[in-house]
Motif scaffolding. Structure first.
Motif, PDB file in Angstrom:
ATOM      1  N   GLU A 145       0.831  -1.207   0.000  1.00  0.00           N
ATOM      2  CA  GLU A 145       0.000   0.000   0.000  1.00  0.00           C
ATOM      3  C   GLU A 145       0.864   1.256   0.000  1.00  0.00           C
ATOM      4  O   GLU A 145       1.950   1.277   0.588  1.00  0.00           O
ATOM      5  CB  GLU A 145      -0.917   0.004   1.226  1.00  0.00           C
ATOM      6  N   ALA A 146       0.362   2.282  -0.680  1.00  0.00           N
ATOM      7  CA  ALA A 146       1.020   3.585  -0.674  1.00  0.00           C
ATOM      8  C   ALA A 146      -0.066   4.656  -0.684  1.00  0.00           C
ATOM      9  O   ALA A 146      -1.035   4.548  -1.436  1.00  0.00           O
ATOM     10  CB  ALA A 146       1.932   3.742  -1.886  1.00  0.00           C
ATOM     11  N   SER A 147       0.095   5.684   0.134  1.00  0.00           N
ATOM     12  CA  SER A 147      -0.926   6.725   0.245  1.00  0.00           C
ATOM     13  C   SER A 147      -0.596   7.966  -0.576  1.00  0.00           C
ATOM     14  O   SER A 147      -1.322   8.951  -0.510  1.00  0.00           O
ATOM     15  CB  SER A 147      -1.117   7.112   1.715  1.00  0.00           C
ATOM     16  N   SER A 148       0.492   7.916  -1.334  1.00  0.00           N
ATOM     17  CA  SER A 148       0.861   9.050  -2.187  1.00  0.00           C
ATOM     18  C   SER A 148       1.720   8.558  -3.344  1.00  0.00           C
ATOM     19  O   SER A 148       2.266   7.442  -3.308  1.00  0.00           O
ATOM     20  CB  SER A 148       1.646  10.094  -1.388  1.00  0.00           C
ATOM     21  N   GLY A 149       1.849   9.403  -4.361  1.00  0.00           N
ATOM     22  CA  GLY A 149       2.705   9.065  -5.477  1.00  0.00           C
ATOM     23  C   GLY A 149       4.150   8.916  -5.056  1.00  0.00           C
ATOM     24  O   GLY A 149       4.867   8.033  -5.523  1.00  0.00           O
ATOM     25  N   TYR A 150       4.590   9.769  -4.128  1.00  0.00           N
ATOM     26  CA  TYR A 150       5.971   9.706  -3.660  1.00  0.00           C
ATOM     27  C   TYR A 150       6.260   8.381  -2.954  1.00  0.00           C
ATOM     28  O   TYR A 150       7.311   7.758  -3.167  1.00  0.00           O
ATOM     29  CB  TYR A 150       6.256  10.868  -2.708  1.00  0.00           C
ATOM     30  N   GLU A 151       5.315   7.949  -2.121  1.00  0.00           N
ATOM     31  CA  GLU A 151       5.498   6.673  -1.413  1.00  0.00           C
ATOM     32  C   GLU A 151       5.498   5.512  -2.395  1.00  0.00           C
ATOM     33  O   GLU A 151       6.262   4.547  -2.235  1.00  0.00           O
ATOM     34  CB  GLU A 151       4.396   6.490  -0.370  1.00  0.00           C
ATOM     35  N   ALA A 152       4.670   5.603  -3.424  1.00  0.00           N
ATOM     36  CA  ALA A 152       4.642   4.544  -4.436  1.00  0.00           C
ATOM     37  C   ALA A 152       6.001   4.430  -5.140  1.00  0.00           C
ATOM     38  O   ALA A 152       6.513   3.320  -5.353  1.00  0.00           O
ATOM     39  CB  ALA A 152       3.543   4.840  -5.463  1.00  0.00           C
TER      40      ALA A 152
ATOM     41  N   LEU B 161      -3.272   2.635  -9.530  1.00  0.00           N
ATOM     42  CA  LEU B 161      -2.855   4.006  -9.268  1.00  0.00           C
ATOM     43  C   LEU B 161      -4.026   4.981  -9.344  1.00  0.00           C
ATOM     44  O   LEU B 161      -4.658   5.118 -10.408  1.00  0.00           O
ATOM     45  CB  LEU B 161      -1.775   4.396 -10.281  1.00  0.00           C
ATOM     46  N   ASP B 162      -4.295   5.655  -8.235  1.00  0.00           N
ATOM     47  CA  ASP B 162      -5.354   6.662  -8.219  1.00  0.00           C
ATOM     48  C   ASP B 162      -4.938   7.868  -9.056  1.00  0.00           C
ATOM     49  O   ASP B 162      -3.773   8.276  -9.051  1.00  0.00           O
ATOM     50  CB  ASP B 162      -5.625   7.091  -6.778  1.00  0.00           C
ATOM     51  N   TRP B 163      -5.885   8.444  -9.768  1.00  0.00           N
ATOM     52  CA  TRP B 163      -5.604   9.584 -10.649  1.00  0.00           C
ATOM     53  C   TRP B 163      -5.430  10.881  -9.854  1.00  0.00           C
ATOM     54  O   TRP B 163      -4.484  11.631 -10.054  1.00  0.00           O
ATOM     55  CB  TRP B 163      -6.743   9.728 -11.657  1.00  0.00           C
ATOM     56  N   MET B 164      -6.386  11.155  -8.942  1.00  0.00           N
ATOM     57  CA  MET B 164      -6.410  12.425  -8.208  1.00  0.00           C
ATOM     58  C   MET B 164      -5.782  12.236  -6.832  1.00  0.00           C
ATOM     59  O   MET B 164      -6.395  11.656  -5.937  1.00  0.00           O
ATOM     60  CB  MET B 164      -7.848  12.929  -8.078  1.00  0.00           C
ATOM     61  N   MET B 165      -4.549  12.716  -6.672  1.00  0.00           N
ATOM     62  CA  MET B 165      -3.873  12.674  -5.376  1.00  0.00           C
ATOM     63  C   MET B 165      -3.162  14.002  -5.160  1.00  0.00           C
ATOM     64  O   MET B 165      -2.639  14.580  -6.113  1.00  0.00           O
ATOM     65  CB  MET B 165      -2.853  11.528  -5.325  1.00  0.00           C
ATOM     66  N   PRO B 166      -3.130  14.481  -3.915  1.00  0.00           N
ATOM     67  CA  PRO B 166      -2.396  15.715  -3.642  1.00  0.00           C
ATOM     68  C   PRO B 166      -0.887  15.489  -3.757  1.00  0.00           C
ATOM     69  O   PRO B 166      -0.415  14.363  -3.635  1.00  0.00           O
ATOM     70  CB  PRO B 166      -2.795  16.051  -2.197  1.00  0.00           C
ATOM     71  N   GLY B 167      -0.161  16.562  -4.008  1.00  0.00           N
ATOM     72  CA  GLY B 167       1.287  16.456  -4.119  1.00  0.00           C
ATOM     73  C   GLY B 167       1.695  15.983  -5.499  1.00  0.00           C
ATOM     74  O   GLY B 167       1.850  16.785  -6.421  1.00  0.00           O
ATOM     75  N   LEU B 168       1.831  14.694  -5.635  1.00  0.00           N
ATOM     76  CA  LEU B 168       2.185  14.079  -6.918  1.00  0.00           C
ATOM     77  C   LEU B 168       0.976  13.287  -7.400  1.00  0.00           C
ATOM     78  O   LEU B 168       0.644  12.240  -6.845  1.00  0.00           O
ATOM     79  CB  LEU B 168       3.402  13.163  -6.752  1.00  0.00           C
ATOM     80  N   ASN B 169       0.300  13.768  -8.425  1.00  0.00           N
ATOM     81  CA  ASN B 169      -0.934  13.098  -8.862  1.00  0.00           C
ATOM     82  C   ASN B 169      -0.634  11.831  -9.656  1.00  0.00           C
ATOM     83  O   ASN B 169       0.533  11.497  -9.926  1.00  0.00           O
ATOM     84  CB  ASN B 169      -1.815  14.059  -9.665  1.00  0.00           C
ATOM     85  N   GLY B 170      -1.706  11.131 -10.037  1.00  0.00           N
ATOM     86  CA  GLY B 170      -1.543   9.857 -10.736  1.00  0.00           C
ATOM     87  C   GLY B 170      -0.781   9.964 -12.048  1.00  0.00           C
ATOM     88  O   GLY B 170       0.164   9.203 -12.280  1.00  0.00           O
ATOM     89  N   PRO B 171      -1.180  10.866 -12.954  1.00  0.00           N
ATOM     90  CA  PRO B 171      -0.464  10.988 -14.220  1.00  0.00           C
ATOM     91  C   PRO B 171       1.027  11.278 -14.050  1.00  0.00           C
ATOM     92  O   PRO B 171       1.866  10.671 -14.731  1.00  0.00           O
ATOM     93  CB  PRO B 171      -1.188  12.146 -14.916  1.00  0.00           C
ATOM     94  N   ASP B 172       1.374  12.189 -13.132  1.00  0.00           N
ATOM     95  CA  ASP B 172       2.790  12.500 -12.915  1.00  0.00           C
ATOM     96  C   ASP B 172       3.532  11.311 -12.303  1.00  0.00           C
ATOM     97  O   ASP B 172       4.694  11.059 -12.617  1.00  0.00           O
ATOM     98  CB  ASP B 172       2.932  13.730 -12.012  1.00  0.00           C
ATOM     99  N   THR B 173       2.837  10.587 -11.427  1.00  0.00           N
ATOM    100  CA  THR B 173       3.449   9.380 -10.846  1.00  0.00           C
ATOM    101  C   THR B 173       3.706   8.345 -11.923  1.00  0.00           C
ATOM    102  O   THR B 173       4.784   7.733 -11.977  1.00  0.00           O
ATOM    103  CB  THR B 173       2.532   8.784  -9.759  1.00  0.00           C
ATOM    104  N   CYS B 174       2.724   8.141 -12.808  1.00  0.00           N
ATOM    105  CA  CYS B 174       2.885   7.177 -13.894  1.00  0.00           C
ATOM    106  C   CYS B 174       4.041   7.575 -14.803  1.00  0.00           C
ATOM    107  O   CYS B 174       4.841   6.735 -15.225  1.00  0.00           O
ATOM    108  CB  CYS B 174       1.580   7.081 -14.695  1.00  0.00           C
ATOM    109  N   ARG B 175       4.145   8.866 -15.091  1.00  0.00           N
ATOM    110  CA  ARG B 175       5.233   9.349 -15.943  1.00  0.00           C
ATOM    111  C   ARG B 175       6.592   9.039 -15.312  1.00  0.00           C
ATOM    112  O   ARG B 175       7.529   8.611 -15.997  1.00  0.00           O
ATOM    113  CB  ARG B 175       5.076  10.851 -16.167  1.00  0.00           C
TER     114      ARG B 175
END
Length: 245
Positions: free
Chosen positions: A32-39, A57-71
């Motif tokens: 489990e990860a609660s943010s893009g950074y943790e993922a 991967l959730d799309w809408m997250m504060p800080g680092l959102n889903g699309p930016d995390t995927c990138r």
């Protein structure tokens, strides 16, 4: 065979718990990860490196959102990614696919459907299991499972590609496109053909995402991007696999 491990990324604790409990009951390992950074930390950590089979991967997250995390994930890993999102706009679906996501599920969704989609993607990328006796009985099958086109070798059971003997990392979608084209050199496939083969009929209408996948594939295997040897454009029609020597 070890059970697949799924990384669930969402900033809502209830959603993570909801999904994780279901997947655990279905026999999956869950991180489990609660943010893009943790993922990103988990995907890069020595303890988890190579052990995560798929990311929800959730799309809408504060800080680092889903699309930016995927990138960022695609900058170092080809692990399959399924977006989970409450946004159903066409442009968002298009962006997700162009970023290299393998699927897109709109909230609210059925957990059974989610698990079925996970299963389909994992089936695409997992090597076929072969017993030792079968390996001895069918030594010639190994060669039949390879597609050799010039310096490019495609291993069908392992869902892997090598160029000049060096492994090339492809997403599951990219692999299906390359495999399809390489199996029939010279045959022209329209964007719609490739889209339905790679992602399924439900993505009809998103044909232009194929151009993005083709561009990413060419970056990985073509020595001259302006004059591709393997993936050739047939203007006004689609793409074909060139007759590589």
């Amino acid at each position: 065979m070890s059970r697949p491990t799924i990384l669930v990324v969402d900033d809502e604790e209830k959603m993570i718990s909801f999904i994780s409990s279901y997947l655990t009951n279905e026999g999956y390992g869950v991180l489990e990860a609660s943010s893009g950074y943790e993922a990103l930390e988990k995907l890069r950590s020595p303890q988890e490196l190579g052990t995560i089979d798929l990311v929800l991967l959730d799309w809408m997250m504060p800080g680092l959102n889903g699309p930016d995390t995927c990138r960022k994930i695609r900058g170092f890993s080809q692990v399959p990614v399924i977006f989970l999102t409450a946004r159903a706009e066409e442009v968002d679906k298009l962006i997700g696919l162009e970023l290299g996501a393998d699927d897109y599920i709109t909230k609210p969704f059925s957990l059974r459907e989610m698990e079925a989609r996970i299963r389909v993607i994992l089936r695409r990328i997992k090597p076929l299991q072969q017993s030792p006796s079968a390996a001895v009985a069918e030594p010639n099958r190994r060669e039949a499972d390879l597609i050799r086109r010039g310096s490019l070798t495609i291993n069908l059971p392992n869902h892997s590609v090598s160029l000049h003997g060096q492994a090339v990392a492809f997403t599951p979608t990219e692999f299906k496109i390359v495999r399809t084209l390489a199996q029939s050199p010279g045959r022209v496939y329209s964007r719609l053909d490739l889209l339905e083969i790679a992602l399924g009929e439900e993505y009809s209408g998103y044909e232009r995402t194929i151009d993005t996948h083709i561009r990413n594939i060419r970056k990985k295997i073509e020595s001259d991007f302006s004059d591709p040897e393997y993936i050739v454009t047939v203007h006004g029609v689609g793409y074909k696999f060139g007759e590589a020597p």
